[in-house]
Structure formats: C-alpha cells, structure tokens
Motif scaffolding. Sequence first.
Motif, short mmCIF file in Angstrom:
data_model
loop_
_atom_site.label_atom_id
_atom_site.label_comp_id
_atom_site.label_asym_id
_atom_site.label_seq_id
_atom_site.Cartn_x
_atom_site.Cartn_y
_atom_site.Cartn_z
N PHE A 149 0.86 -1.18 0.00
CA PHE A 149 0.00 0.00 0.00
C PHE A 149 0.89 1.23 0.00
CE2 PHE A 149 -2.27 -3.40 2.00
CZ PHE A 149 -3.55 -3.31 1.49
N VAL A 150 0.62 2.16 -0.88
CA VAL A 150 1.39 3.39 -0.91
C VAL A 150 0.43 4.57 -0.99
CG1 VAL A 150 1.72 3.45 -3.41
CG2 VAL A 150 3.37 4.53 -1.94
N TYR A 151 0.77 5.63 -0.26
CA TYR A 151 -0.16 6.77 -0.25
C TYR A 151 0.47 8.01 -0.84
CZ TYR A 151 2.35 8.77 3.72
OH TYR A 151 3.32 9.31 4.52
N SER A 152 -0.38 8.86 -1.37
CA SER A 152 0.01 10.19 -1.81
C SER A 152 -1.24 11.04 -1.94
CB SER A 152 0.74 10.11 -3.15
OG SER A 152 1.22 11.40 -3.51
N SER A 164 8.84 -5.64 -12.84
CA SER A 164 8.05 -6.85 -12.55
C SER A 164 6.60 -6.71 -13.00
CB SER A 164 8.05 -7.13 -11.05
OG SER A 164 7.35 -6.09 -10.38
N GLY A 165 6.15 -5.49 -13.22
CA GLY A 165 4.73 -5.26 -13.49
C GLY A 165 3.91 -5.22 -12.20
N ASN A 166 4.56 -5.42 -11.04
CA ASN A 166 3.83 -5.32 -9.77
C ASN A 166 3.28 -3.91 -9.59
OD1 ASN A 166 4.37 -7.92 -8.90
ND2 ASN A 166 6.23 -7.35 -7.79
N GLN A 167 2.17 -3.85 -8.91
CA GLN A 167 1.58 -2.55 -8.61
C GLN A 167 0.95 -2.64 -7.22
OE1 GLN A 167 0.05 -0.70 -12.08
NE2 GLN A 167 -1.68 0.14 -10.97
N PHE A 168 1.42 -1.83 -6.28
CA PHE A 168 0.81 -1.81 -4.96
C PHE A 168 -0.54 -1.11 -5.06
CE2 PHE A 168 5.23 -1.66 -2.70
CZ PHE A 168 5.42 -2.99 -2.98
N LYS A 169 -1.31 -1.18 -3.97
CA LYS A 169 -2.58 -0.46 -3.95
C LYS A 169 -2.30 1.01 -3.63
CE LYS A 169 -7.20 -0.31 -2.20
NZ LYS A 169 -8.20 -0.76 -1.27
N PHE A 170 -2.88 1.90 -4.42
CA PHE A 170 -2.71 3.34 -4.18
C PHE A 170 -3.79 3.82 -3.21
CE2 PHE A 170 -3.88 7.72 -5.02
CZ PHE A 170 -2.65 8.34 -4.82
N ILE A 171 -3.38 4.60 -2.21
CA ILE A 171 -4.34 5.19 -1.27
C ILE A 171 -4.19 6.69 -1.31
CG2 ILE A 171 -4.98 5.37 1.17
CD1 ILE A 171 -4.04 2.49 1.49
N LYS A 172 -5.29 7.36 -1.62
CA LYS A 172 -5.26 8.83 -1.66
C LYS A 172 -5.34 9.33 -0.22
CE LYS A 172 -7.70 12.64 -3.89
NZ LYS A 172 -6.63 13.26 -4.66
N ALA A 173 -4.32 10.05 0.22
CA ALA A 173 -4.30 10.53 1.60
C ALA A 173 -3.64 11.89 1.63
CB ALA A 173 -3.55 9.55 2.49
N VAL A 174 -4.41 12.90 1.90
CA VAL A 174 -3.87 14.25 1.91
C VAL A 174 -3.27 14.53 3.29
CG1 VAL A 174 -4.38 16.68 1.58
CG2 VAL A 174 -5.57 14.96 0.22
N ASP A 175 -4.08 14.41 4.32
CA ASP A 175 -3.59 14.58 5.70
C ASP A 175 -3.86 13.29 6.45
OD1 ASP A 175 -2.74 17.25 5.52
OD2 ASP A 175 -4.84 17.85 5.47
N TYR A 176 -3.33 13.24 7.68
CA TYR A 176 -3.57 12.09 8.56
C TYR A 176 -3.30 10.77 7.83
CZ TYR A 176 -6.05 15.87 10.79
OH TYR A 176 -6.36 17.08 11.31
N THR A 180 -5.37 6.95 7.73
CA THR A 180 -5.98 6.41 6.51
C THR A 180 -5.44 5.02 6.22
OG1 THR A 180 -5.91 8.67 5.73
CG2 THR A 180 -6.55 7.02 4.13
N ILE A 181 -4.13 4.85 6.38
CA ILE A 181 -3.53 3.54 6.09
C ILE A 181 -3.96 2.53 7.16
CG2 ILE A 181 -1.35 2.26 5.86
CD1 ILE A 181 -1.29 4.09 3.63
N ILE A 182 -3.99 2.96 8.42
CA ILE A 182 -4.38 2.04 9.50
C ILE A 182 -5.83 1.58 9.29
CG2 ILE A 182 -4.91 1.97 12.00
CD1 ILE A 182 -2.22 3.58 12.34
N PHE A 205 5.08 8.89 10.04
CA PHE A 205 4.31 7.76 9.50
C PHE A 205 4.93 6.43 9.93
CE2 PHE A 205 3.91 4.59 6.08
CZ PHE A 205 2.53 4.44 6.04
N CYS A 206 6.27 6.34 9.82
CA CYS A 206 6.97 5.10 10.21
C CYS A 206 6.73 4.80 11.69
CB CYS A 206 8.47 5.22 9.95
SG CYS A 206 8.87 5.30 8.21
N LYS A 207 6.77 5.84 12.53
CA LYS A 207 6.58 5.63 13.97
C LYS A 207 5.14 5.20 14.27
CE LYS A 207 6.92 7.70 18.52
NZ LYS A 207 5.66 7.05 18.91
N ASP A 208 4.18 5.89 13.66
CA ASP A 208 2.76 5.55 13.90
C ASP A 208 2.48 4.10 13.50
OD1 ASP A 208 2.36 8.12 14.72
OD2 ASP A 208 1.24 8.76 12.94
N LEU A 209 3.01 3.72 12.33
CA LEU A 209 2.73 2.37 11.84
C LEU A 209 3.47 1.32 12.67
CD1 LEU A 209 0.91 1.50 9.36
CD2 LEU A 209 1.31 3.92 9.63
#
Length: 238
Positions: A149-152, A164-176, A180-182, A205-209
């Motif tokens: 999962f990757v956000y922007s 590889s053609g791999n594609q993670f799931k995109f998550i739209k996240a402006v703030d917080y 959103t990822i949790i 983000f790394c600390k929260d996760l």
Amino acid sequence: MGMVETLISKAFQTALLMHKQKIASHTYHLKLKLASGFANYLPGQQLRVFVGLDNPLNVNDLLRTYSVWHYNPATLEADLAVCTFSKGKGAAWAEKIQTGETVYFSGPKGRFVFDRSAAAYLFLGDISALAPLYELARQVEPGQSFRGFVYSADESDFFMDGFSGNQFKFIKAVDYQSCTIIQELNGLQLPATNTITYIAGEAAFCKDLHDYFHKTLCWDARQIKAKPFWHSNKKGLE
Ligand SMILES: Cc1cc2nc3c(=O)[nH]c(=O)nc-3n(C[C@H](O)[C@H](O)[C@H](O)COP(=O)(O)OP(=O)(O)OC[C@H]3O[C@@H](n4cnc5c(N)ncnc54)[C@H](O)[C@@H]3O)c2cc1C
C-alpha cells in the motif's frame, strides 16, 4: 576536469546516467551504467549520491540518499527513482542532470533489506519509498505472498514497478496519512505470526505504523522493519 571534480572522483564511485525519464508527477527514473559492479549488494540498500557539484562548499547540500530500485550485475546497470516533492538540492539535481553526465556515489549500504523467513509480507510507505519497496517485493518467492500500500495526495504521483509489473494499492491521503492507512489495514485481518511488514517514508508515518503493529496488534518487533526516509522540516535525513 576541474580540481574539485578530480578530488570527488577519487573519493566516490562513478556511473554514467544512461537514461532519464519522468515516470510520475514528482518522480524521475534514473538508469545508471556503473563503472564497476556493486560490492555485496542486498536488495533494499541505498546509495549516497553526490548532488552538490555546483556548490561543493555547502556541506549540508553535498549528499542525498537514494535507494536502488533495480540492479543488474550482468550489465552493470542500476536504477533509482528520485522524487522531487522536497524541492531541495537532491530534487534539483534530479531535475537538472542530463544523460551522459557522471553520477558520483558511495555504497550501496543499509540494513533495510529482505528477510526471507516469513510466509507473507506487507509493504507500506509513501511515494519516496515506492521503488525500494517494489525491489523488496520482487524478492518474495513462490509460496510466499505479499501486499503493498502506498499513499500520496494525488494518483498522478503513483507508478508501477517497471521491472516486474507489480503494482501496490494506491491510497489517496492528503492529511492524517497514518490514520488512513491504519483504517485500510484494519480491514485486512492480518495473521499475527509469520508475516513481516516493511514501512518506509516520512518519519512520523513510520513511527505511527510501528506503534500500530507493535502496540495495537502486539506483533513481535522482529516482524516490523521500519526505515524513516525523511523528516518534515529536516534536510537530507541520512
Ligand atoms: C535510507 C533512505 C533511502 C531513501 N531512498 C529514496 C529514494 O529511493 N527515492 C527518493 O526520492 N528519496 C529517497 N530517500 C529520501 C531522500 O533522501 C530525501 O527526501 C532527500 O533528503 C531529499 O533531498 P532534497 O535535497 O530534495 O530535500 P532536503 O533538502 O533534504 O529537504 C527539503 C525539505 O523537503 C522535505 N522532504 C524531504 N523528502 C520529502 C518528501 N518525499 N515529500 C515531501 N517533503 C519532503 C524535508 O523534510 C525538508 O523540509 C531516502 C532516504 C533514506 C534515509
């Protein structure tokens, strides 16, 4: 070659920029032809790139860290994905450098590398970490599984793994972003054992996760690999 360049070329390894392409709104793909192969490269490791040739007296802006997206030891080619969100010296270097120019770097090094011991993997981060997370995901073997999962703030920042053609799931996240990822992770019912998660990108983000997996889900610390790539209001983190 000027005196400064001569000194730098003695202190750093060199590569030629073979190919440069803008692959997303804020990301350049840089393909390097290395003068010699990486010593003991482990997927997930990073280079320290010399970005300050135009002003070598400004020590804070000499070096920036970029992870290896892909490495081919047979052709001596290495790929980086360099983001420009930061608008700093590294971003300006990526905007400006042209094919045929020399790239000076040290490394690769780092301990944010693939741990083969799990049955399942989870990759989480922002766009600056997408390429190395794809590199790690490519190490997952048949019989193992992964999700990413990757956000922007904008989907135009997202790119797929060209190797590889791999594609993670995109998550739209402006703030917080963490919330959103949790929220997304809460729906996954992740197995508490035999899974490793890699978390990279902004430090908070790394600390929260990390806290979410360790304190809320009670995962063992060895299952959580977190690597801050940047810290708001702090230049060149490493
Ligand atoms: C181990 C490691 C691996 C890394 N791998 C990569 C990689 O593969 N690709 C990549 O693009 N970056 C990567 N980074 C991050 C990159 O090194 C930094 O973002 C770099 O400092 C940016 O340099 P700059 O000179 O443009 O901005 P700086 O002068 O360092 O920073 C200027 C401002 O921009 C902010 N900033 C930095 N990054 C971002 C961002 N992504 N979004 C929004 N604001 C930001 C800073 O907090 C600061 O306020 C990695 C970092 C580490 C520690």
